[in-house]
Design an enzyme around this catalytic site. Structure first.
Site, PDB file in Angstrom:
ATOM      1  N   SER A 170       0.802  -1.228   0.000  1.00 32.61           N
ATOM      2  CA  SER A 170       0.000   0.000   0.000  1.00 32.61           C
ATOM      3  C   SER A 170       0.834   1.278   0.000  1.00 32.61           C
ATOM      4  CB  SER A 170      -0.926   0.014   1.216  1.00 32.61           C
ATOM      5  OG  SER A 170      -0.162   0.000   2.424  1.00 32.61           O
ATOM      6  N   SER A 240       2.649  -7.164   2.647  1.00 28.85           N
ATOM      7  CA  SER A 240       2.279  -6.077   3.560  1.00 28.85           C
ATOM      8  C   SER A 240       0.756  -5.933   3.622  1.00 28.85           C
ATOM      9  CB  SER A 240       2.965  -4.792   3.091  1.00 28.85           C
ATOM     10  OG  SER A 240       2.882  -3.779   4.056  1.00 28.85           O
ATOM     11  N   PHE A 241       0.221  -4.804   3.177  1.00 25.44           N
ATOM     12  CA  PHE A 241      -1.224  -4.606   3.057  1.00 25.44           C
ATOM     13  C   PHE A 241      -1.866  -5.752   2.268  1.00 25.44           C
ATOM     14  CE2 PHE A 241      -3.963  -3.144  -0.446  1.00 25.44           C
ATOM     15  CZ  PHE A 241      -5.095  -2.673   0.207  1.00 25.44           C
ATOM     16  N   ASP A 361      13.026  -4.786   8.933  1.00 26.49           N
ATOM     17  CA  ASP A 361      11.817  -4.101   8.467  1.00 26.49           C
ATOM     18  C   ASP A 361      11.402  -3.021   9.459  1.00 26.49           C
ATOM     19  OD1 ASP A 361       9.277  -3.373   7.522  1.00 26.49           O
ATOM     20  OD2 ASP A 361       8.780  -5.417   6.933  1.00 26.49           O
ATOM     21  N   HIS A 389      11.747  -3.746   4.289  1.00 27.70           N
ATOM     22  CA  HIS A 389      10.380  -4.102   3.900  1.00 27.70           C
ATOM     23  C   HIS A 389      10.302  -4.581   2.449  1.00 27.70           C
ATOM     24  CE1 HIS A 389       6.160  -4.229   4.783  1.00 27.70           C
ATOM     25  NE2 HIS A 389       5.834  -3.386   3.802  1.00 27.70           N
TER      26      HIS A 389
END
Length: 411
Positions: A170, A240-241, A361, A389
């Protein structure tokens, strides 16, 4: 062509089916990157090692029947002219080439005077060229499209074999291509069909004025996308998202999921990090984008002003920032909590699951993946050291190998 003859590589380095990529200067300009390939007649050809969207030789191109095939979109370049044989409107620059004392030499253009990012952006703005191109011929981020509940959805669909759907993160200006550009060709080469959609409101998928942006809406859009492509059951890779969306789909519609990969994933409860708060609270400027990319990457050599400028242009296309600001309003801990899946539902996941995280991260804490690994019985965990990340970028070859092995096991 004006310029100077420069040694690129030894003749015996160039194989008949593989180009050689060399970095021959330190100016940071495209002319420093040269690709040398061999024609059917055994002659050497030197080209600029950048097709319009990515490196050719330096990222695993191949030569077939006098044609150089670039990874990524698999664009094909005629070695004699540099023209694309699949589409004629673009091509690669071919340099004059000669062989001297067992070395391939190419006449490279002179280094251009340095121009700061600010000067370049201002020049582009004056020429009315600022921004990401809006046609597929110009932008690799634009792929195919399908309509899902009235929403035109941009996606990439490459290869054949067991279907794998990649769900992006995101970050501001993100798209499926930007997130997965190094993963797509690697999985295609392992005989998977790889599908990477732009999630509702992101990239080049429509952003309807009245769109609702929440986990339910994103999940419904993803299910509708699978239906539109007649994909009954797929493996999911969520970043992630995108990990929260993968978890949501796996818990709401478990019959649609074969295997599950969660990389730096959201989906379980944790106090929001300063890094994630900066990501979701992004205010457009070149300085803010550059600082944000430094948060994403542990290896800061991957980040420069050019990359920041490209991502800023993507994040500020008409309507993009307005939609993005509506997705994760303050207080952002509440936005994060709304992306959380109930632990009992996560614990009930029966799909083979691979959990991946970067040890350094700064956006999503490693503890989230440790917790997911504890909750999901049939799971394995891989932590990459010296990695932020961007596991899929900072450790692309190892990540791609890990991913292909996991997705291909027990097939």
């Amino acid at each position: 062509m004006t310029g100077s003859w420069e040694r690129i590589c030894r003749v015996d380095e160039v194989l008949s089916d593989r180009p050689v990529g060399k970095v021959v200067g330190d100016s940071g300009q495209d002319r420093d990157r040269v690709c040398v390939a061999m024609t059917n007649e055994g002659e050497h050809v030197a080209l600029l090692d950048r097709c319009p969207h990515r490196d050719i030789a330096l990222s695993g191109g191949i030569v077939k029947q006098g044609t150089l095939v670039c990874p990524g979109h698999f664009w094909r370049f005629d070695l004699s002219t540099g023209e694309r044989t699949d589409q004629s409107e673009t091509g690669a620059v071919v340099y004059p080439t000669r062989v001297v004392d067992g070395w391939v030499e190419a006449m490279l253009p002179p280094v251009q005077p340095h121009q700061s990012m600010r000067e370049r952006l201002l020049a582009q703005a004056r020429a009315n060229r600022l921004g990401v191109p809006e046609t597929a011929a110009q932008s690799p981020e634009i792929g195919d499209n399908v309509t899902v509940a009235g929403i035109r959805t941009n996606y990439h669909d490459l290869g054949s074999g067991p279907p794998v759907v990649l769900i992006h993160g995101s970050g501001p200006g993100v798209s499926a291509w930007a997130n997965w550009r190094l993963t797509l060709p690697a999985l295609v080469a392992e005989n998977f069909r790889v599908i990477a959609p732009d999630v509702l409101g992101f990239g080049y998928t429509d952003r309807p004025p009245a769109a609702r942006y929440d986990l339910g809406a994103w999940t419904d859009h993803l299910v509708g996308f699978l239906d539109a492509l007649e994909l009954e059951r797929v493996s999911l890779v969520g970043n992630s998202f995108g990990g929260a969306l993968a978890l949501s789909l796996a818990t709401r519609h478990p019959e649609r999921v074969e295997r599950l990969v969660l990389m730096g994933s959201v989906g379980v409860s944790f106090p929001i990090t300063a890094g994630l708060d900066r990501v979701w609270g992004f205010e457009p400027s070149l300085a803010n984008m550059r600082a944000l990319l430094d948060v994403f990457a542990h290896d800061h050599t991957l980040v420069n002003d050019d990359l920041a400028g490209l991502r800023l242009a993507a994040a500020t296309r008409p309507g993009v920032q307005d939609a993005y600001a509506a997705m994760f309003p303050a207080p952002r801990q509440a936005s994060l909590d709304a992306m959380t899946i109930e632990e009992d539902l996560v614990r009930a996941i029966g799909h083979p699951t691979l959990v991946v995280h970067g040890r350094e991260d700064r956006v999503i804490p490693l503890a989230t993946s440790l917790h997911l690994h504890e909750l999901i019985q049939d799971s394995q965990l891989h932590v990459f050291g010296q990695c932020g990340h961007w596991v899929q970028i900072e450790h692309a070859p190892d990540f791609n190998r890990l991913l292909a092995d996991f997705l291909g096991s027990r097939r």
